[in-house]
Design a protein around this motif. Structure first.
Motif, PDB file in Angstrom:
ATOM      1  N   THR A 244      11.113 -33.004 -31.087  1.00 35.07           N
ATOM      2  CA  THR A 244       9.843 -32.723 -31.768  1.00 35.07           C
ATOM      3  C   THR A 244       9.988 -31.506 -32.679  1.00 35.07           C
ATOM      4  OG1 THR A 244       8.588 -33.640 -29.923  1.00 35.07           O
ATOM      5  CG2 THR A 244       7.394 -32.183 -31.417  1.00 35.07           C
ATOM      6  N   GLN A 245      10.670 -30.493 -32.178  1.00 34.36           N
ATOM      7  CA  GLN A 245      10.862 -29.280 -32.977  1.00 34.36           C
ATOM      8  C   GLN A 245      11.780 -29.532 -34.169  1.00 34.36           C
ATOM      9  OE1 GLN A 245       9.000 -26.565 -32.510  1.00 34.36           O
ATOM     10  NE2 GLN A 245       8.044 -27.754 -30.874  1.00 34.36           N
TER      11      GLN A 245
ATOM     12  N   LEU B  87       9.578 -30.942 -36.741  1.00 34.74           N
ATOM     13  CA  LEU B  87       8.778 -29.896 -37.396  1.00 34.74           C
ATOM     14  C   LEU B  87       9.620 -29.074 -38.364  1.00 34.74           C
ATOM     15  CD1 LEU B  87       6.510 -28.552 -34.495  1.00 34.74           C
ATOM     16  CD2 LEU B  87       5.947 -30.237 -36.250  1.00 34.74           C
ATOM     17  N   PHE B  88      10.859 -28.763 -37.961  1.00 38.89           N
ATOM     18  CA  PHE B  88      11.771 -28.012 -38.828  1.00 38.89           C
ATOM     19  C   PHE B  88      12.049 -28.807 -40.101  1.00 38.89           C
ATOM     20  CE2 PHE B  88      16.039 -26.962 -40.320  1.00 38.89           C
ATOM     21  CZ  PHE B  88      15.936 -25.585 -40.463  1.00 38.89           C
TER      22      PHE B  88
ATOM     23  N   VAL C  45      11.732 -23.482 -30.747  1.00 40.64           N
ATOM     24  CA  VAL C  45      10.281 -23.633 -30.932  1.00 40.64           C
ATOM     25  C   VAL C  45       9.750 -22.558 -31.871  1.00 40.64           C
ATOM     26  CG1 VAL C  45       8.043 -23.465 -29.759  1.00 40.64           C
ATOM     27  CG2 VAL C  45       9.873 -24.847 -28.757  1.00 40.64           C
TER      28      VAL C  45
ATOM     29  N   SER D 177      11.109 -23.216 -35.602  1.00 40.25           N
ATOM     30  CA  SER D 177      10.569 -24.405 -36.274  1.00 40.25           C
ATOM     31  C   SER D 177       9.064 -24.304 -36.495  1.00 40.25           C
ATOM     32  CB  SER D 177      10.912 -25.671 -35.497  1.00 40.25           C
ATOM     33  OG  SER D 177      10.345 -25.636 -34.208  1.00 40.25           O
ATOM     34  N   GLU D 178       8.318 -23.828 -35.489  1.00 35.82           N
ATOM     35  CA  GLU D 178       6.858 -23.746 -35.644  1.00 35.82           C
ATOM     36  C   GLU D 178       6.453 -22.648 -36.626  1.00 35.82           C
ATOM     37  OE1 GLU D 178       4.855 -23.692 -31.837  1.00 35.82           O
ATOM     38  OE2 GLU D 178       5.572 -25.711 -31.348  1.00 35.82           O
TER      39      GLU D 178
END
Length: 197
Positions: free
Chosen positions: A22-23, A26-27, A107, A110-111
């Motif tokens: 998931t990360q 996002l990245f 996390v 990327s976030e």
């Protein structure tokens, strides 16, 4: 099927892989969106400044305050109000310290790249902080957790508003996730005690 049921079916390693994938998404999204919203890819470099004083005052100290507030809440509020469906407990309880470090780093990077680096830079503080809180949808049925994530989201967004430095927000985000992940690991193993009924 409820989220808690799905989590129960996953092993700690499967959950870790899911989080990391998931990360990665996002990245990748932050890189792709930067191509649309930034004049040049080098705009990324302007968002990273190694300023030790800023990192200390706006990264490490605020992260420490957030961690202390979380520990306090954990001590005084019954567990049922703070339970996120077992996701964090399952994710961190069986990981090594190194794995928790990697998860927290991935996390945070990327976030923060996506929400502060691209979205806040392009659409503003309120939109980015609200969107960051919204993606933590699993907290919607837990008012205390929801208020907590909204507070942290707006606080970290505000730190970026002040500094315009992703190094600051990445450090703050990383420290919060890493320390709370370690606390979750050792609390689950019974090496920490607290009053959560």
């Amino acid at each position: 099927m409820k989220q808690a049921d799905i989590v129960r079916q996953l092993s700690s390693d499967e959950l870790k892989k899911s989080v990391l994938y998931t990360q990665l998404l996002l990245f990748s999204l932050s890189i792709v969106l930067s191509l649309f919203f930034f004049e040049s890819f080098t705009n990324w470099f302007e968002l990273f400044k190694i300023n030790t004083k800023e990192i200390l005052y706006y990264g490490i100290i605020p992260a420490s305050l957030i961690i202390m507030i979380d520990i306090f809440l954990d001590m005084v509020i019954p567990r049922r109000f703070l339970d996120d469906g077992g996701i964090n407990e399952k994710l961190f309880s069986e990981q090594s310290i190194f794995s928790i470090f990697i998860i927290a780093a991935v996390v945070a990077i990327s976030e923060e790249l996506l929400f502060r680096g691209v979205i806040q830079t392009t659409f503003g503080y309120l939109f980015a902080s609200s969107l960051f809180a919204i993606i933590h949808i699993r907290y919607l049925t837990k008012p205390i957790l929801l208020l907590s994530i909204i507070g942290v989201s707006f606080y970290i967004g505000y730190l970026f508003e002040i500094t315009q430095n992703l190094s600051v927000t990445i450090v703050a985000h990383f420290l919060i996730d890493f320390i709370l992940g370690l606390l979750m690991k050792y609390k689950t193993r019974g090496e920490l005690s607290g009053r959560r009924n």
